[in-house]
Design an enzyme around this catalytic site. Structure first.
Site, PDB file in Angstrom:
ATOM      1  N   SER A 148       0.832  -1.200   0.000  1.00 29.33           N
ATOM      2  CA  SER A 148       0.000   0.000   0.000  1.00 29.33           C
ATOM      3  C   SER A 148       0.874   1.261   0.000  1.00 29.33           C
ATOM      4  CB  SER A 148      -0.965  -0.051   1.196  1.00 29.33           C
ATOM      5  OG  SER A 148      -1.989   0.902   1.071  1.00 29.33           O
ATOM      6  N   ASP A 224      -9.949  -5.881  -3.092  1.00 24.75           N
ATOM      7  CA  ASP A 224      -9.377  -4.789  -2.300  1.00 24.75           C
ATOM      8  C   ASP A 224     -10.325  -3.593  -2.345  1.00 24.75           C
ATOM      9  OD1 ASP A 224      -7.845  -2.549  -1.442  1.00 24.75           O
ATOM     10  OD2 ASP A 224      -5.985  -3.538  -2.045  1.00 24.75           O
ATOM     11  N   HIS A 255      -7.172  -6.240   0.781  1.00 26.82           N
ATOM     12  CA  HIS A 255      -6.041  -5.366   1.126  1.00 26.82           C
ATOM     13  C   HIS A 255      -5.301  -5.836   2.380  1.00 26.82           C
ATOM     14  CE1 HIS A 255      -4.114  -1.509   0.220  1.00 26.82           C
ATOM     15  NE2 HIS A 255      -4.068  -1.234   1.516  1.00 26.82           N
TER      16      HIS A 255
END
Length: 277
Positions: A148, A224, A255
């Protein structure tokens, strides 16, 4: 340098260690974690960097991903920095996506952030010098990966230091921070409103002008919740053109660290193969 060992655990034959030190670059106390494989054969050991995402510390990856088994299997050391400067005297924000826990791996230019928020220089220079002393029989070879916000960090650091890092990989990275809400909020705060200055910290811009980028491997889960708005890959892949980028979409994955753990061996093998070249 006041480096203090504050935790050590045997894991799959190697050691998971946690340290505290005072950072001259960040002007505050910092922690980081590092995994050292057993190296029973006394071979040269390469180093993989892991950069974590928003709200994380160095503990998230070391405690949730299960990477230690793989680091021992492939005989690699893994360095895990924190995600931002810390402390009561360090600037912060009420939002979870800005301030402490959200350093975005840039060097801030705006007050009050510029005094402490220099995560790029901290990782590339200061922490790298420390890491080189902690890995026994260090080969000098490095690669970098992240998740991320940390995927964004791995990409910009790896591309900007292409002669140093042999490979880059990422899980659900923020590929075009200049164009998405998370990045726009962070960049306008840390770097100011001059969007031309943001290009230095945007992987989509950097890959367009890179002539020697290391091989890049990205895994993105299609479940996600942040994918469509924050993590879109179209412009990055367009700018990457024929460069060595593998972008893997995986059905049903989100995620979370469940996704990271599921595909971690693929990433470690990718790094090991490139570190061996």
């Amino acid at each position: 340098m006041s480096l203090k060992l504050i935790g050590k655990h045997r894991s799959f034959g190697g050691e998971q260690c946690k340290y505290r030190h005072y950072s001259e670059v960040l002007q505050c106390d910092m922690t980081f974690s590092i995994y050292l494989p057993s190296n029973k054969e006394k071979k040269k050991i390469p180093l993989i960097w892991w950069l974590s995402g928003l709200t994380c510390t160095d503990d998230n990856f070391s405690q949730k991903s299960g990477f230690q088994r793989l680091a021992e299997k492939y005989q690699v050391a893994v360095m895990i920095p924190d995600t931002s400067p810390r402390g009561e005297h360090v600037a912060d924000d009420e939002g979870w996506d800005l301030g402490q826990g959200a350093g975005f791996y840039v060097n801030a230019t705006q007050d009050p952030w510029a005094k402490h928020y220099n995560m790029y220089t901290y990782i590339v220079d200061e922490l790298a010098a420390i890491a080189s002393t902690l890995v026994p029989n260090f080969s000098g070879e490095e690669s970098i990966m992240g998740h991320s916000m940390g995927g964004h960090g791995a990409l910009i650091i790896g591309i900007k230091n292409a002669a140093r890092f042999k490979a880059i990989s990422a899980f659900a990275p923020i590929l075009s921070p200049s164009q998405v809400p998370w990045g726009i909020k962070a960049f306008s705060t840390y770097l100011g409103e001059d969007k031309a200055s943001w290009k230095e910290w945007d992987a989509t811009e950097l890959i367009k002008n890179s002539i020697d980028s290391p091989p890049i491997y990205i895994t993105q889960g299609l479940e996600d919740q942040f994918y469509e708005i924050q993590l879109n890959e179209d412009n990055f892949l367009k700018n990457a053109n024929t460069k060595m980028v593998t972008y893997q979409k995986v059905e049903g994955y989100d995620h979370s660290y469940f996704t990271i753990a599921s595909f971690m061996e693929d990433h470690i093998k990718f790094h090991k193969n490139n570190l061996n070249k």
